[in-house]
Scaffold this motif. Structure first.
Motif, PDB file in Angstrom:
ATOM      1  N   ILE A 133       0.543   5.909  -0.215  1.00  0.00           N
ATOM      2  CA  ILE A 133      -0.261   7.086   0.108  1.00  0.00           C
ATOM      3  C   ILE A 133      -0.217   8.044  -1.075  1.00  0.00           C
ATOM      4  N   PRO A 166       0.820  -1.218   0.000  1.00  0.00           N
ATOM      5  CA  PRO A 166       0.000   0.000   0.000  1.00  0.00           C
ATOM      6  C   PRO A 166       0.855   1.269   0.000  1.00  0.00           C
ATOM      7  N   THR A 195      -4.114   3.561   0.368  1.00  0.00           N
ATOM      8  CA  THR A 195      -4.867   3.453   1.612  1.00  0.00           C
ATOM      9  C   THR A 195      -5.045   4.770   2.362  1.00  0.00           C
ATOM     10  N   GLN A 196      -4.285   5.796   1.990  1.00  0.00           N
ATOM     11  CA  GLN A 196      -4.412   7.106   2.626  1.00  0.00           C
ATOM     12  C   GLN A 196      -4.174   8.187   1.569  1.00  0.00           C
ATOM     13  N   HIS A 208     -12.627  11.556   8.313  1.00  0.00           N
ATOM     14  CA  HIS A 208     -12.138  10.345   7.645  1.00  0.00           C
ATOM     15  C   HIS A 208     -10.699  10.050   8.066  1.00  0.00           C
ATOM     16  N   PRO A 209     -10.461   8.977   8.806  1.00  0.00           N
ATOM     17  CA  PRO A 209      -9.103   8.662   9.269  1.00  0.00           C
ATOM     18  C   PRO A 209      -8.091   8.477   8.142  1.00  0.00           C
ATOM     19  N   ALA A 210      -8.532   8.100   6.947  1.00  0.00           N
ATOM     20  CA  ALA A 210      -7.608   7.887   5.828  1.00  0.00           C
ATOM     21  C   ALA A 210      -7.207   9.184   5.131  1.00  0.00           C
ATOM     22  N   VAL A 211      -7.768  10.311   5.581  1.00  0.00           N
ATOM     23  CA  VAL A 211      -7.458  11.611   4.982  1.00  0.00           C
ATOM     24  C   VAL A 211      -6.615  12.429   5.948  1.00  0.00           C
ATOM     25  N   HIS A 212      -5.536  13.002   5.433  1.00  0.00           N
ATOM     26  CA  HIS A 212      -4.702  13.934   6.181  1.00  0.00           C
ATOM     27  C   HIS A 212      -4.764  15.272   5.452  1.00  0.00           C
ATOM     28  N   GLU A 223      -8.641   2.511  -1.821  1.00  0.00           N
ATOM     29  CA  GLU A 223      -8.198   1.436  -0.932  1.00  0.00           C
ATOM     30  C   GLU A 223      -8.235   0.085  -1.647  1.00  0.00           C
ATOM     31  N   LEU A 260     -12.293   7.244  -1.402  1.00  0.00           N
ATOM     32  CA  LEU A 260     -11.404   6.501  -0.509  1.00  0.00           C
ATOM     33  C   LEU A 260     -11.579   4.994  -0.678  1.00  0.00           C
TER      34      LEU A 260
END
Length: 283
Positions: free
Chosen positions: A26, A24, A52-53, A74-78, A47, A43
């Motif tokens: 990012i 995986p 995954t991010q 959304h935890p997968a987004v920064h 995934e 997302l």
């Protein structure tokens, strides 16, 4: 000659999903707010192919607020927040230094949020900004550099037709320890200079374009530990789907071309990129 409706439909058609990556990675730079899908759908589709991010870029105050709110949900987004190099002179032209300073202060407040992993995209753009806007653009860039160092967050640079001036400002101010040239656009010599300074270089779908041999030459000389990948979606869709909408799920197409250019296998390259992105952004 005007494009036919059939040709227009073909250009708008969503590209097919690539085969999933074994390791995986990012998407280090994307604009979900400009894509014609929901965040959840984007997302999930990413995934499914090993992306995954994502790092969502907020390039003006309103979009920066959206980036932070989306990262909270959304935890997968920064999030990354800044005034885009073309936004700074626009603000200064419309409202003077006071308007630019107010916007920079709002960005600084948002940047302190724990969901924000980087200050960007900031930098210089000599393609769209003329001489009359360059002072405001450079002042904004310097403020973002200071902010990244103050908060100990990565700096994400937009550099369009401004290589020498970007390096000059970074040297003047002292570059943050973790500096990323997003959508790297220089040649092999510039890549070597960035590598000597310890800057990360992120490559997007344009590295797959037939006309992009100088960019592939640059990619070939980037050290393994300084390499990232991104979409800059919805822009820069990789070949053979150039002209269609880009999205994070298309990262594998770009990464596989990158592996070919570097004469390595995609798993090895993805392993390097995953580690580099986590280190650069402290994920």
């Amino acid at each position: 000659m005007p494009m036919s409706k059939t040709a227009q439909a073909a250009r708008a058609e969503t590209p097919p999903s690539p085969l999933p990556l074994a390791v995986p990675v990012i998407d280090s730079h994307t604009h979900l707010d400009m894509q014609e899908t929901t965040v959840a759908e984007a997302l999930a589709k990413a995934e499914a192919v090993g992306v995954t991010q994502v790092v969502q870029i907020g390039c003006d105050v309103e979009r920066a607020r959206w980036a932070v709110a989306t990262a909270e949900e959304h935890p997968a987004v920064h999030a990354a927040v800044a005034l885009h190099p073309n936004e700074a002179p626009r603000l200064a032209a419309e409202g003077g230094d006071a308007a630019l300073d107010t916007a920079l202060a709002e960005i600084a407040e948002l940047a302190a949020h724990p969901a924000v992993v980087a200050i960007g995209e900031t930098g210089l753009d000599h393609f769209r900004t003329g001489d009359d806007g360059r002072a405001a653009q450079e002042r904004s860039f310097r403020r973002h550099i200071a902010l990244a160092k103050e908060l100990d967050k990565a700096l994400v640079i937009h550099d369009r037709d401004a290589h020498e001036d970007v390096l000059r400002v970074l040297e003047d101010e002292g570059a943050p320890e973790r500096t990323v040239f997003h959508c790297f656009s220089g040649d092999a010599d510039f890549a070597r200079r960035c590598a000597e300074a310890g800057h990360y270089m992120s490559f997007a779908g344009n590295v797959t374009f037939k006309s992009a041999q100088p960019l592939r030459d640059a990619l070939a000389v980037v050290p393994d530990h300084l390499l990232l990948v991104e979409t800059d979606a919805p822009f820069l869709t990789p070949a053979p789907y150039r002209g269609r909408p880009n999205a994070p799920y298309l990262i594998p197409y770009t990464l596989r071309v990158m592996a070919e250019v570097r004469a390595t296998d995609e798993t090895t390259l993805a392993t390097h990129i995953a580690a580099n992105t986590a280190r650069a952004l402290r994920l």
